[in-house]
Design an enzyme around this catalytic site. Structure first.
Site, PDB file in Angstrom:
ATOM      1  N   ASP A  13       0.828  -1.218   0.000  1.00 25.10           N
ATOM      2  CA  ASP A  13       0.000   0.000   0.000  1.00 25.10           C
ATOM      3  C   ASP A  13       0.865   1.272   0.000  1.00 25.10           C
ATOM      4  O   ASP A  13       0.684   2.170   0.848  1.00 25.10           O
ATOM      5  CB  ASP A  13      -0.909   0.030   1.243  1.00 25.10           C
ATOM      6  CG  ASP A  13      -1.676  -1.267   1.461  1.00 25.10           C
ATOM      7  OD1 ASP A  13      -2.099  -1.866   0.462  1.00 25.10           O
ATOM      8  OD2 ASP A  13      -1.853  -1.667   2.630  1.00 25.10           O
ATOM      9  N   GLU A 244     -11.363  -0.121  -3.221  1.00 28.33           N
ATOM     10  CA  GLU A 244     -10.532   0.425  -2.130  1.00 28.33           C
ATOM     11  C   GLU A 244      -9.335   1.131  -2.762  1.00 28.33           C
ATOM     12  O   GLU A 244      -9.250   1.288  -3.972  1.00 28.33           O
ATOM     13  CB  GLU A 244     -10.066  -0.698  -1.189  1.00 28.33           C
ATOM     14  CG  GLU A 244      -9.193  -1.749  -1.856  1.00 28.33           C
ATOM     15  CD  GLU A 244      -8.851  -2.914  -0.939  1.00 28.33           C
ATOM     16  OE1 GLU A 244      -9.302  -2.971   0.213  1.00 28.33           O
ATOM     17  OE2 GLU A 244      -8.112  -3.813  -1.413  1.00 28.33           O
TER      18      GLU A 244
HETATM   19  O1  FUB Z   1      -3.150  -3.594   3.540  1.00 25.03           O
HETATM   20  C1  FUB Z   1      -4.452  -3.868   4.018  1.00 25.03           C
HETATM   21  C2  FUB Z   1      -5.459  -3.585   2.972  1.00 25.03           C
HETATM   22  O2  FUB Z   1      -5.187  -4.361   1.808  1.00 25.03           O
HETATM   23  C3  FUB Z   1      -5.444  -2.162   2.463  1.00 25.03           C
HETATM   24  O3  FUB Z   1      -6.026  -1.250   3.340  1.00 25.03           O
HETATM   25  C4  FUB Z   1      -6.151  -2.356   1.180  1.00 25.03           C
HETATM   26  O4  FUB Z   1      -6.080  -1.281   0.314  1.00 25.03           O
HETATM   27  C5  FUB Z   1      -5.473  -3.593   0.654  1.00 25.03           C
HETATM   28  O5  FUB Z   1      -4.264  -3.307   0.011  1.00 25.03           O
END
Ligand code: FUB
Length: 344
Positions: A13, A244
């Site tokens: 991320d 997301e």
């Molecule tokens: O790293 C945890 C979660 O996985 C993140 O918040 C999302 O975007 C995904 O990458």
């Protein structure tokens, strides 16, 4: 294929920013766990953040594979925030971001509170690498995951926070309204709207107040339209609907909002003329990588544009053990993002 930028830890991320000519990366810090993989993301059980910096990405320009022979020096500035530093957090320090405004640095991070509900916190520092002092409560009005900050280049340095994530990220629990008071536990789990006529849930955006630690005004839906209809994207359009990993960047007068499509594993983007939208879907940034999640940032550094992302190549495909990578990206004459340098 690009080699991982960081190999002594698992990192994911990546939120990249340039401060005073140096490139800083604010990633998640993945760690081993024996929690079974599930669609709620429980196996992403991270407990602290490191910050990294680089002086140059020249080794990655033009021929990314040559970077393994001549890797750039990446400085690990160590742990800058831990679960136990933040009174309201119970677990799962997920994808963070950072911002600089008026001489202060802000680290934004999502985590589960003591009731297991995701909220967004902020920690404040005087340098890009901390130390960061967390506020004792989450940002009032915040909810869900994946905060991405954006400071515009206007005279006021207007700042915004984008956020949201489906399934384990709980965005679908706020269909009754944009605030923690509207949390609906009925929607917990890997759920989202679907079926004929259902529209995709929108990511969220709030203007940050002058203190950068609270919202000025309401949380808005960030509207993403399908170009062929001018209507919001359908809920069942999993190749294009927001899942997301929000990110905002600006090139010229165009705002680029990019995100992950989750279960179809694309990084995609939409363009608009205001940081508050509406945005129109414009194409893909990255095809699926090894691993379930895909998450990124886009930044201009030393005259080139870079896409930071992650995959699971280093862990040989373990979904929750990811590694940050980088590749150069390009824009064609119409401002469309393309993988190869267009002919002049
Ligand atoms: O790293 C945890 C979660 O996985 C993140 O918040 C999302 O975007 C995904 O990458």
């Amino acid at each position: 294929m690009s080699p991982p930028l960081i190999t002594h830890l698992y990192t994911a991320d990546p939120s990249a920013h340039v401060f005073d000519g140096k490139l800083y990366i604010y990633p998640s810090h993945d760690r081993e766990t024996d929690i079974q993989f599930n669609d709620n993301g429980d196996q992403y059980d991270m407990a602290d953040y490191h910050v990294f910096s680089l002086d140059s990405l020249d080794a990655y320009a033009s021929s990314p594979s040559s970077a393994s022979a001549n890797p750039p020096k990446v400085t690990d500035h160590g742990v800058v925030l831990r679960t136990e530093d933040v009174p309201w957090v119970s677990k799962q320090l997920w994808a963070p971001d950072a911002a600089r405004r008026k001489g202060k640095y802000y680290l934004y991070f999502p985590a589960r509170d003591k009731n297991s509900v995701f909220r967004i916190g902020v920690a404040v520092g005087d340098t890009p690498v901390g130390p960061f002092i967390p506020d004792p409560e989450p940002i009032p009005g915040s909810f869900s995951i994946d905060p991405a900050s954006f400071v515009d280049d206007d005279a006021d340095e207007s700042a915004y926070l984008y956020f949201g994530g489906l399934w384990g990220g709980q965005l679908q629990c706020y269909q009754k309204g944009n605030g923690p008071e509207h949390f609906d536990a009925e929607w917990l789990g890997p759920k989202e709207p679907s079926g004929p006529g259902a529209k995709a849930l929108f990511p969220k955006v709030a203007k940050l107040a002058d203190d950068m630690r609270s919202f000025e005004g309401p949380v808005w839906d960030l509207v993403i339209l399908a170009p062929e209809t001018g209507e919001p994207i359908d809920a069942d359009d999993h190749d294009r609907r927001f899942f997301e990993a929000a990110w905002m960047h600006k090139r010229g007068n165009v705002y680029y909002f990019s995100y992950s499509t989750g279960d179809t594993h694309y990084l995609v983007y939409a363009t608009g003329s205001s940081p508050l939208g509406p945005f129109t879907y414009a194409g893909r940034l990255l095809e699926p990588v090894l691993g379930w999640t895909t998450h990124h940032s886009v930044v201009e550094f030393q005259g080139r544009w870079w896409l930071f992302y992650h995959d699971c190549e280093l862990s040989k495909g373990v979904n929750h053990l990811r590694s940050v990578k980088v590749k150069e990206i390009f824009y064609d004459k119409d401002g469309k993002i393309v993988a190869e340098k267009p002919d002049e």
